[in-house]
Design a protein around this motif. Structure first.
Motif, PDB file in Angstrom:
ATOM      1  N   LYS A 216       0.788  -1.014  -0.032  1.00 48.61           N
ATOM      2  CA  LYS A 216      -0.144  -0.036  -0.019  1.00 48.61           C
ATOM      3  C   LYS A 216       1.108   1.063  -0.122  1.00 48.61           C
ATOM      4  CE  LYS A 216      -2.247   1.426   3.692  1.00 48.61           C
ATOM      5  NZ  LYS A 216      -1.450   2.608   4.230  1.00 48.61           N
ATOM      6  N   HIS A 217       0.237   2.461  -0.565  1.00 48.41           N
ATOM      7  CA  HIS A 217       0.854   3.667  -0.403  1.00 48.41           C
ATOM      8  C   HIS A 217       1.339   4.002   1.082  1.00 48.41           C
ATOM      9  CE1 HIS A 217      -3.180   4.377   0.984  1.00 48.41           C
ATOM     10  NE2 HIS A 217      -2.994   5.340   1.136  1.00 48.41           N
ATOM     11  N   CYS A 218       1.865   5.283   1.119  1.00 52.52           N
ATOM     12  CA  CYS A 218       1.751   5.966   2.579  1.00 52.52           C
ATOM     13  C   CYS A 218       1.204   7.381   2.374  1.00 52.52           C
ATOM     14  CB  CYS A 218       3.541   6.237   2.744  1.00 52.52           C
ATOM     15  SG  CYS A 218       3.893   7.049   4.389  1.00 52.52           S
ATOM     16  N   SER A 219       0.485   7.254   3.459  1.00 51.46           N
ATOM     17  CA  SER A 219      -0.353   8.743   3.533  1.00 51.46           C
ATOM     18  C   SER A 219       0.513   9.861   4.177  1.00 51.46           C
ATOM     19  CB  SER A 219      -1.590   8.521   4.467  1.00 51.46           C
ATOM     20  OG  SER A 219      -2.521   7.438   4.036  1.00 51.46           O
ATOM     21  N   ASP A 220       0.084  11.022   3.848  1.00 49.66           N
ATOM     22  CA  ASP A 220       0.823  12.525   4.350  1.00 49.66           C
ATOM     23  C   ASP A 220      -0.281  13.109   4.904  1.00 49.66           C
ATOM     24  OD1 ASP A 220       2.722  13.897   5.109  1.00 49.66           O
ATOM     25  OD2 ASP A 220       3.867  13.731   3.198  1.00 49.66           O
ATOM     26  N   ASP A 221       0.001  14.294   5.278  1.00 52.72           N
ATOM     27  CA  ASP A 221      -0.785  15.236   5.622  1.00 52.72           C
ATOM     28  C   ASP A 221      -0.817  16.213   4.692  1.00 52.72           C
ATOM     29  OD1 ASP A 221       1.234  16.905   6.110  1.00 52.72           O
ATOM     30  OD2 ASP A 221       1.117  17.055   8.097  1.00 52.72           O
ATOM     31  N   GLU A 222      -1.768  17.311   4.797  1.00 57.13           N
ATOM     32  CA  GLU A 222      -2.175  18.441   3.914  1.00 57.13           C
ATOM     33  C   GLU A 222      -0.817  19.158   3.343  1.00 57.13           C
ATOM     34  OE1 GLU A 222      -3.921  20.153   7.309  1.00 57.13           O
ATOM     35  OE2 GLU A 222      -3.349  18.179   6.717  1.00 57.13           O
ATOM     36  N   LYS A 223       0.278  19.193   4.429  1.00 58.16           N
ATOM     37  CA  LYS A 223       1.184  19.943   4.204  1.00 58.16           C
ATOM     38  C   LYS A 223       2.332  19.464   3.634  1.00 58.16           C
ATOM     39  CE  LYS A 223       0.133  23.243   7.947  1.00 58.16           C
ATOM     40  NZ  LYS A 223       0.461  23.972   9.377  1.00 58.16           N
ATOM     41  N   GLY A 224       2.045  17.812   3.571  1.00 57.03           N
ATOM     42  CA  GLY A 224       3.405  17.114   3.096  1.00 57.03           C
ATOM     43  C   GLY A 224       4.593  16.807   4.214  1.00 57.03           C
ATOM     44  N   SER A 225       4.047  16.647   5.365  1.00 55.11           N
ATOM     45  CA  SER A 225       4.883  16.779   6.617  1.00 55.11           C
ATOM     46  C   SER A 225       5.999  15.619   6.608  1.00 55.11           C
ATOM     47  CB  SER A 225       4.337  16.734   7.824  1.00 55.11           C
ATOM     48  OG  SER A 225       3.682  17.849   8.032  1.00 55.11           O
ATOM     49  N   LEU A 226       5.583  14.238   5.852  1.00 56.15           N
ATOM     50  CA  LEU A 226       6.319  13.075   5.894  1.00 56.15           C
ATOM     51  C   LEU A 226       7.055  13.042   4.773  1.00 56.15           C
ATOM     52  CD1 LEU A 226       3.746  10.336   7.195  1.00 56.15           C
ATOM     53  CD2 LEU A 226       5.529  11.578   8.214  1.00 56.15           C
ATOM     54  N   GLY A 227       6.955  13.991   3.866  1.00 56.61           N
ATOM     55  CA  GLY A 227       7.703  14.173   2.519  1.00 56.61           C
ATOM     56  C   GLY A 227       7.470  13.208   1.351  1.00 56.61           C
ATOM     57  N   VAL A 228       6.331  12.494   1.415  1.00 62.12           N
ATOM     58  CA  VAL A 228       6.085  11.464   0.535  1.00 62.12           C
ATOM     59  C   VAL A 228       5.784  12.105  -0.945  1.00 62.12           C
ATOM     60  CG1 VAL A 228       4.555   9.721  -0.202  1.00 62.12           C
ATOM     61  CG2 VAL A 228       4.675  10.344   2.143  1.00 62.12           C
ATOM     62  N   ASP A 229       6.662  11.726  -1.637  1.00 59.39           N
ATOM     63  CA  ASP A 229       6.799  12.036  -3.175  1.00 59.39           C
ATOM     64  C   ASP A 229       6.122  11.191  -3.941  1.00 59.39           C
ATOM     65  OD1 ASP A 229       7.077  12.909  -5.564  1.00 59.39           O
ATOM     66  OD2 ASP A 229       9.326  13.212  -5.581  1.00 59.39           O
ATOM     67  N   TYR A 230       4.591  11.197  -4.263  1.00 61.79           N
ATOM     68  CA  TYR A 230       3.855  10.144  -4.970  1.00 61.79           C
ATOM     69  C   TYR A 230       4.036   9.891  -6.542  1.00 61.79           C
ATOM     70  CZ  TYR A 230       0.994  10.365  -0.721  1.00 61.79           C
ATOM     71  OH  TYR A 230       0.368  10.469   0.487  1.00 61.79           O
ATOM     72  N   SER A 231       4.918  11.044  -6.820  1.00 63.75           N
ATOM     73  CA  SER A 231       5.144  10.919  -8.369  1.00 63.75           C
ATOM     74  C   SER A 231       6.291   9.953  -8.625  1.00 63.75           C
ATOM     75  CB  SER A 231       5.754  12.121  -9.165  1.00 63.75           C
ATOM     76  OG  SER A 231       7.084  12.475  -8.305  1.00 63.75           O
ATOM     77  N   LYS A 232       6.924   9.450  -7.613  1.00 66.36           N
ATOM     78  CA  LYS A 232       8.039   8.337  -7.662  1.00 66.36           C
ATOM     79  C   LYS A 232       7.360   6.997  -7.436  1.00 66.36           C
ATOM     80  CE  LYS A 232      11.839  10.968  -5.949  1.00 66.36           C
ATOM     81  NZ  LYS A 232      12.928  11.275  -4.884  1.00 66.36           N
ATOM     82  N   TYR A 233       6.428   7.085  -7.216  1.00 65.43           N
ATOM     83  CA  TYR A 233       5.681   5.610  -7.035  1.00 65.43           C
ATOM     84  C   TYR A 233       5.748   4.658  -8.466  1.00 65.43           C
ATOM     85  CZ  TYR A 233       3.968   5.684  -2.157  1.00 65.43           C
ATOM     86  OH  TYR A 233       3.825   5.703  -0.871  1.00 65.43           O
TER      87      TYR A 233
END
Length: 367
Positions: free
Chosen positions: A209-226
């Motif tokens: 599964k994906h990793c969720s992030d908050d609306e500010k991107g606090s965890l730094g998840v770059d969804y484009s890299k998936y």
């Protein structure tokens, strides 16, 4: 395994509650996702729990039992101990699972597995619909790096998984045992090894599964890299057999973290509680800064009272109104995401409420 929906939702099989909701009636949640504590033995690099800090109350045995009794009484169908804490840290974990089952609730657990006691598995497993181990690496060193724990934890968890599988097969239990990887693009090297490990351990499935992030991107998840993970994920899926399923939550992994709906309609059907006892529409809104969406705390008031209160329905009306925009005012790809997609389509005439055809899916009450 063919009947197991791992990337979707099952609301269409709950026609009575859907019709009541469409009429504006107040309904009980079908599923409640919660934790018995905010504590955890691990410090996973992707942990959303650190973004969910709120005022913690004491989750005593009486508080937990009262909640499970209330849930059964008002018509909740399933409770999963999967939220912002590791429920096995609670001294009342086993008692809670057994109480829920005795009340007629479908019970499920998501856990890192480290604190699960092998000697209690024969008591625990018959009470569960599913047991899911959160594991994001198949190598002890990578496991320790990703989960923020000692390397020896990996072997303990694998041993417990093997024992769960042994007990299930020896006693003919219906419980589903699975592995779940929270995938960040940097973990791609562990995808195929983990799928192979699941097969070796004898579990029913391994899901990515994906990793969720908050609306500010606090965890730094770059969804484009998936997108760079697509090939390795497809290779992992090829390891599936009749008895073992490798699944990928493609709809979220390839969504780039975007939503196609504005209003949040899901919480009346699938509600979340924090391990602090806090009742909020979803885990994305647990943090103290979202107090305008906080409804109550089961340590201070019974869930039945909270559910009947005007505050409960006031908050649910707010997040389903034009004063709330799920695309910008809360985190990405939440627990209610697939349910929200379905309900948005239903509300906007893109989906019709027809009786479902075919056999109902497994774990039907975990929507």
């Amino acid at each position: 395994m063919e009947n197991l929906i791992l990337d979707g939702q099952k609301l269409i099989w709950h026609q009575e509650r859907l019709k009541a909701w469409l009429k504006g009636e107040r309904i009980a949640p079908i599923t409640i996702d919660c934790s018995l504590t905010r504590r955890c033995t691990y410090r996973c690099v992707y942990c959303y729990g650190m973004l969910q800090v709120n005022d913690e109350k004491k989750m005593t045995k009486d508080v937990i039992f009262r909640f499970l009794d209330d849930a059964a009484e008002i018509g909740v169908k399933a409770v999963s101990f999967v939220s912002d804490g590791e429920s096995t840290c609670s001294p009342y974990f086993y008692d809670a699972v057994l109480r829920g089952k005795a009340n007629g609730l479908d019970m499920a657990v998501g856990t890192n597995g480290y604190l699960l006691k092998d000697e209690r598995l024969e008591e625990l497993l018959p009470a569960l619909t599913y047991l899911r181990f959160i594991i994001s690496a198949a190598d002890p060193k990578r496991y320790a790096q990703i989960h923020g724990c000692d390397e020896k934890c990996f072997e303990k968890v694998c041993r417990t998984i093997r024992e769960c599988v042994r007990i299930k097969k020896a006693t003919g239990l219906n419980v589903t045992i699975g592995l779940q990887m929270v995938l960040l693009p940097d973990f791609a090297d562990q995808v195929k090894p983990l799928a192979m490990l699941g097969k070796k351990l004898g579990v029913d499935y391994t899901i990515f599964k994906h990793c969720s992030d908050d609306e500010k991107g606090s965890l730094g998840v770059d969804y484009s890299k998936y997108k760079k993970c697509v090939d390795v994920l497809k290779d992992a899926e090829k390891l599936s057999t009749e008895d073992y399923k490798v699944a990928v939550k493609w709809s979220k992994i390839l969504s780039e973290g975007k939503r196609g709906y504005c209003s949040c309609y899901g919480p009346p059907f699938i509600m979340q509680f924090s391990g602090s006892g806090l009742v909020a529409p979803c885990g994305m809104l647990f943090n103290e800064k979202y107090s305008k969406y906080h409804i109550g705390n089961i340590a201070e008031k019974s869930f039945k009272e909270i559910w009947k209160s005007e505050r409960y329905w006031e908050v649910l009306r707010l997040i389903s109104s034009d004063k709330f925009d799920a695309r910008t005012m809360c985190g990405t790809l939440c627990l209610q995401h697939k349910v929200n997609e379905f309900l948005w389509g239903l509300k906007n005439g893109k989906i019709s409420l027809e009786e479902p055809k075919g056999e109902p899916p497994a774990h039907i009450n975990f929507i």
